[in-house]
Structures are given as structure tokens and as C-alpha cells.
Write a protein that holds these residues in place. Structure first.
Motif, mmCIF file in Angstrom:
data_model
loop_
_atom_site.group_PDB
_atom_site.id
_atom_site.type_symbol
_atom_site.label_atom_id
_atom_site.label_comp_id
_atom_site.label_asym_id
_atom_site.label_seq_id
_atom_site.Cartn_x
_atom_site.Cartn_y
_atom_site.Cartn_z
ATOM 1 N N PRO A 10 0.824 -1.211 0.000
ATOM 2 C CA PRO A 10 0.000 0.000 0.000
ATOM 3 C C PRO A 10 0.862 1.267 0.000
ATOM 4 C CG PRO A 10 -0.605 -1.507 1.785
ATOM 5 C CD PRO A 10 0.698 -1.972 1.241
ATOM 6 N N GLU A 11 0.225 2.373 -0.237
ATOM 7 C CA GLU A 11 0.902 3.664 -0.173
ATOM 8 C C GLU A 11 1.496 3.872 1.222
ATOM 9 O OE1 GLU A 11 2.328 7.207 -1.741
ATOM 10 O OE2 GLU A 11 1.179 5.664 -2.792
ATOM 11 N N GLY A 12 2.750 4.253 1.278
ATOM 12 C CA GLY A 12 3.403 4.495 2.562
ATOM 13 C C GLY A 12 3.823 3.245 3.302
ATOM 14 N N CYS A 13 3.861 2.108 2.615
ATOM 15 C CA CYS A 13 4.195 0.833 3.263
ATOM 16 C C CYS A 13 5.669 0.776 3.627
ATOM 17 C CB CYS A 13 3.844 -0.326 2.329
ATOM 18 S SG CYS A 13 4.354 -1.945 2.951
ATOM 19 N N THR A 14 5.956 0.580 4.913
ATOM 20 C CA THR A 14 7.333 0.380 5.371
ATOM 21 C C THR A 14 7.505 -0.968 6.071
ATOM 22 O OG1 THR A 14 6.903 1.495 7.489
ATOM 23 C CG2 THR A 14 7.718 2.857 5.654
ATOM 24 N N THR A 15 6.395 -1.670 6.296
ATOM 25 C CA THR A 15 6.435 -2.974 6.955
ATOM 26 C C THR A 15 5.597 -3.962 6.159
ATOM 27 O OG1 THR A 15 6.668 -1.941 9.132
ATOM 28 C CG2 THR A 15 5.970 -4.245 9.088
ATOM 29 N N VAL A 16 6.113 -5.168 5.957
ATOM 30 C CA VAL A 16 5.359 -6.206 5.252
ATOM 31 C C VAL A 16 5.278 -7.455 6.109
ATOM 32 C CG1 VAL A 16 5.936 -5.357 2.940
ATOM 33 C CG2 VAL A 16 7.414 -7.067 4.043
ATOM 34 N N PHE A 17 4.197 -8.173 5.922
ATOM 35 C CA PHE A 17 3.995 -9.480 6.545
ATOM 36 C C PHE A 17 4.425 -10.530 5.533
ATOM 37 C CE2 PHE A 17 0.469 -12.675 7.847
ATOM 38 C CZ PHE A 17 1.399 -13.475 8.492
ATOM 39 N N PHE A 18 5.349 -11.408 5.928
ATOM 40 C CA PHE A 18 5.896 -12.450 5.056
ATOM 41 C C PHE A 18 5.569 -13.802 5.690
ATOM 42 C CE2 PHE A 18 9.037 -15.104 3.007
ATOM 43 C CZ PHE A 18 9.267 -14.514 1.764
ATOM 44 N N PRO A 19 4.418 -14.403 5.351
ATOM 45 C CA PRO A 19 4.008 -15.638 6.041
ATOM 46 C C PRO A 19 4.838 -16.867 5.701
ATOM 47 C CG PRO A 19 2.424 -15.047 4.347
ATOM 48 C CD PRO A 19 3.386 -13.907 4.442
ATOM 49 N N GLY A 20 5.446 -16.919 4.496
ATOM 50 C CA GLY A 20 6.206 -18.096 4.108
ATOM 51 C C GLY A 20 5.332 -19.127 3.416
ATOM 52 N N CYS A 21 5.956 -20.056 2.724
ATOM 53 C CA CYS A 21 5.229 -21.011 1.881
ATOM 54 C C CYS A 21 4.338 -21.965 2.678
ATOM 55 C CB CYS A 21 6.214 -21.833 1.056
ATOM 56 S SG CYS A 21 7.347 -20.884 0.041
ATOM 57 N N THR A 22 4.915 -22.662 3.653
ATOM 58 C CA THR A 22 4.174 -23.707 4.363
ATOM 59 C C THR A 22 3.076 -23.121 5.228
ATOM 60 O OG1 THR A 22 6.164 -25.077 4.375
ATOM 61 C CG2 THR A 22 4.409 -25.704 5.872
ATOM 62 N N PHE A 23 3.357 -22.038 5.925
ATOM 63 C CA PHE A 23 2.337 -21.416 6.766
ATOM 64 C C PHE A 23 1.168 -20.926 5.917
ATOM 65 C CE2 PHE A 23 0.403 -18.040 9.281
ATOM 66 C CZ PHE A 23 0.316 -18.631 10.534
ATOM 67 N N ALA A 24 1.462 -20.306 4.778
ATOM 68 C CA ALA A 24 0.387 -19.806 3.908
ATOM 69 C C ALA A 24 -0.441 -20.936 3.338
ATOM 70 C CB ALA A 24 0.984 -18.967 2.781
ATOM 71 N N GLY A 25 0.194 -22.064 3.015
ATOM 72 C CA GLY A 25 -0.541 -23.176 2.440
ATOM 73 C C GLY A 25 -1.366 -23.940 3.451
ATOM 74 N N THR A 26 -0.831 -24.144 4.629
ATOM 75 C CA THR A 26 -1.550 -24.924 5.645
ATOM 76 C C THR A 26 -2.544 -24.093 6.430
ATOM 77 O OG1 THR A 26 0.244 -24.545 7.248
ATOM 78 C CG2 THR A 26 0.340 -26.565 5.908
ATOM 79 N N ARG A 27 -2.325 -22.778 6.508
ATOM 80 C CA ARG A 27 -3.145 -21.917 7.361
ATOM 81 C C ARG A 27 -3.479 -20.601 6.656
ATOM 82 N NH1 ARG A 27 0.168 -25.102 10.130
ATOM 83 N NH2 ARG A 27 -0.600 -26.056 12.064
ATOM 84 N N ALA A 28 -4.081 -20.722 5.483
ATOM 85 C CA ALA A 28 -4.408 -19.528 4.698
ATOM 86 C C ALA A 28 -5.365 -18.610 5.459
ATOM 87 C CB ALA A 28 -5.014 -19.932 3.357
ATOM 88 N N GLU A 29 -6.351 -19.190 6.139
ATOM 89 C CA GLU A 29 -7.300 -18.373 6.896
ATOM 90 C C GLU A 29 -6.592 -17.643 8.039
ATOM 91 O OE1 GLU A 29 -9.373 -21.582 4.768
ATOM 92 O OE2 GLU A 29 -7.735 -21.570 6.225
#
Length: 338
Positions: free
Chosen positions: A78-97
Motif C-alpha cells: 500500500p501507499e506508505g508501506c514500510t512494513t510487510v507481513f511475510f508468512p512463508g510457503c508452508t504457513f500460507a498453504g496450511t493456514r491460509a485463513e
């Protein structure tokens, strides 16, 4: 004996590929000997000589290629973004919600929080493909820095290790540390005792270890420490891709963990560790406890399993593209030159 140590001979490489690279030897050695670094260097030499990685490692490398591919990757800034959330492959696949729930919660205190779906390419790093790893991770890091990102919040301990070691000037923190500073959603307090499995890549990170224990106490549970915890924690059996070349050795570490748990439910903060250990003992991710502790302890947490994890990641990406429709979006297309 000299032939067995020569990276030109595939049979002599088995010792290097049967090391979990977990760092326990270094942690307990009074003389500071670091066998994991030796074996990692041997893996890198094998790649340079054209005999590594082994054929057994191809499924892991294929998994990594999907994570860095255009269909599975997404940078939403987003505009002004200085921090990002990086969930990683396995976490995103097993726990998308769970990814969406954590994102929404963190956005309350970080309104311009962005999110990155990508792979940190630690599999290539651990298999000795150093040039490829440096090119892939470096391209991702340089893009984030150029967009003004300064901090990366990770869910995956392996991603944490990669960003910590190679991500400067980016700062990396775990979501677990950040969540201890947030007003967490209220839920009925749980009762009982659990034990904690500290991921081996975080054995020297007491701040993260303390944060996770604080989160477990927050939901009302007591913690029984295993004989091997924190700095002396054991590998779950997945480290270093050992299970691909010697499945029995990988199982040995998981079974050893089960004996130390003494029939106590295990809580961990690595999606990979959770997937490995739950095959041998009741295991939950700490995020499962925070979102619905009763369901998690009853074995009913919303956790996807392969091959549905790939569909979950694609669906998560589609949802994020709608939610970040006004943000700068990017898909990874970069591939290093041979």
C-alpha cells in the motif's frame, strides 16, 4: 576415507546430506566445533562439481520453484508501506485463513502494512545452491528496499533465519514478538499443560522463544519444558532435508521428541515442524491456539494438507489481490541467469 569425503563421489556425500544442519552439535560442543557449517560447505562444493543436489531432493526444489513462480507469488504494498507481513510457503498453504486473520489484526496498529507471498529460497540455501539462492533472495530484498520497506514480519522460523542472515538493511521480526505487544482477541481461557518444541533454527533467539511462551500463557495454558528446549532443542526431523535421503533418520528425531513430550500436547511455532511432529504426537501451531484454542487442542484446527495447500495458496493470493486492489501489486518473474 579420503574418497568418501570427496564431493566428486556421490556416495561420499551421504554424511553431508544426512546432517539436519540444526546446530545442536555446535550448541553443546565445549570447543565450539560447528559440523553443520562443514557439511553445508560440502554441499556447496558438491553443487560446484555438478554432483549435488541429489535426485531425492527434486521434490523439495519443485516446491520451492512454485513458491517463487508468478502464479504463487504476490507483493501487495500500500501507499506508505514500510512494513510487510511475510508468512512463508508452508504457513500460507496450511493456514491460509490464519494469514488473513493475522493480517487484519496487525493492520489495526500498522494501517499501511503490506504482505508478500513468496519463498525465501532456504531450500536452495541448505542444499548448497548458494549462487542461485543469493540471486533469488537478493532480487526480492533489493525490490523491497527500493520500495521503501524497512521491516519484515515473518511467521516462519526459516524465513526469519534467512532475512536475519542475508536481509540487511531490512529488519526482521517474528509475528510472535509483535503479537505480544498487541491487544489480542479475547477468548475463553484454556486449562491444562502443554509442552513446547522450539524450532532448531531459532535455538539462539531467546526473545522469540519468550514471546511464544508468553502467548501460550495468554490463552491460559501452562508450559512443561522438555529436556531439550531453547538453545538445546532437537530437530523435528525435517531439517536439512534429511527425510528425503534417509527417512528413518528423520523419523528418529521426531520419535525422540515424542518421548520427551511425555504424552503432553506439543505447541510449536513452525508450520513445518507442526506438520512433521503431528504424525507422531498431538501437535498444534501457536497461531492455532490464538485463533481457536479449544478446536486446536481437540485436533480440529483449520489446517490444510497437501495437495490442497497449493489450492489454498492460490485462493489466498486471489483474496489478497481483491483486498489490496489500490496497492502496488507485483508477481515474481525473475530467474537468475545460468
Amino acid at each position: 576415507m579420503a574418497v568418501q569425503a570427496d564431493p566428486r563421489h556421490g556416495n561420499g556425500l551421504m554424511a553431508a546430506y544426512e546432517c539436519s544442519l540444526c546446530g545442536l552439535c555446535h550448541a553443546v560442543c565445549p570447543f565450539g566445533v560447528n559440523p553443520a557449517q562443514f557439511f553445508l560447505e560440502q554441499r556447496r562444493e558438491a553443487v560446484l562439481r555438478g554432483v549435488g543436489p541429489l535426485a531425492a531432493h527434486q521434490p523439495l526444489l519443485a516446491y520451492e520453484r512454485k513458491g517463487t513462480s508468478r502464479p504463487y507469488s504476490l507483493y501487495a504494498l500500500p501507499e506508505g508501506c514500510t512494513t510487510v507481513f511475510f508468512p512463508g510457503c508452508t504457513f500460507a498453504g496450511t493456514r491460509a485463513e490464519a494469514v488473513l486473520a493475522i493480517l487484519e489484526h496487525l493492520q489495526q496498529s500498522i494501517p499501511a502494512l503490506g504482505i508478500v507471498l513468496d519463498c525465501c529460497t532456504k531450500p536452495s540455501h541448505d542444499l548448497g545452491r548458494q549462487d542461485y539462492f543469493l540471486a533469488m533472495f537478493g532480487e526480492m530484498k533489493d525490490f523491497l528496499v527500493a520500495q521503501g520497506v524497512r521491516t519484515v514480519l515473518v511467521a516462519c522460523p526459516n524465513c526469519y533465519k534467512v532475512f536475519q542472515s542475508y536481509g540487511s538493511p531490512l529488519q526482521v521480526r517474528t509475528i510472535y514478538e509483535r503479537l505480544t505487544e498487541e491487544a489480542l482477541p479475547r477468548q475463553d481461557l484454556l486449562r491444562g499443560t502443554v509442552t513446547l518444541h522450539d524450532p532448531c533454527v531459532l535455538r539462539h533467539e531467546p526473545a522469540v522463544q519468550d514471546a511464544v511462551r508468553s502467548l501460550v500463557h495468554h490463552v491460559g495454558l501452562q508450559v512443561m519444558e522438555m529436556p531439550n528446549s531453547r538453545e538445546r532443542t532437537l530437530c523435528c526431523g525435517e531439517g536439512g532435508a534429511v527425510g528425503l535421503v534417509n527417512p528413518a533418520l528423520g523419523r528418529h528425531w521426531a520419535v525422540a521428541r515424542g518421548r520427551q513430550a511425555e504424552n503432553c500436547p506439543v505447541v510449536t511455532y513452525c508450520a513445518g515442524c507442526a506438520g512433521q511432529l503431528r504424525r507422531f504426537m498431538p501437535t498444534v501451531h501457536v497461531v492455532d491456539l490464538l485463533l481457536d484454542g479449544k478446536a486446536a487442542l481437540a485436533g480440529k484446527a483449520r489446517v490444510s494438507r497437501s495437495p490442497f495447500t497449493y489450492w489454498k495458496r492460490l485462493r489466498l493470493k486471489a483474496t489478497l489481490k481483491r483486498r489490496f486492489s489500490s496497492a502496488r501489486l507485483r508477481e515474481r518473474t525473475f530467474q537468475p541467469k545460468p
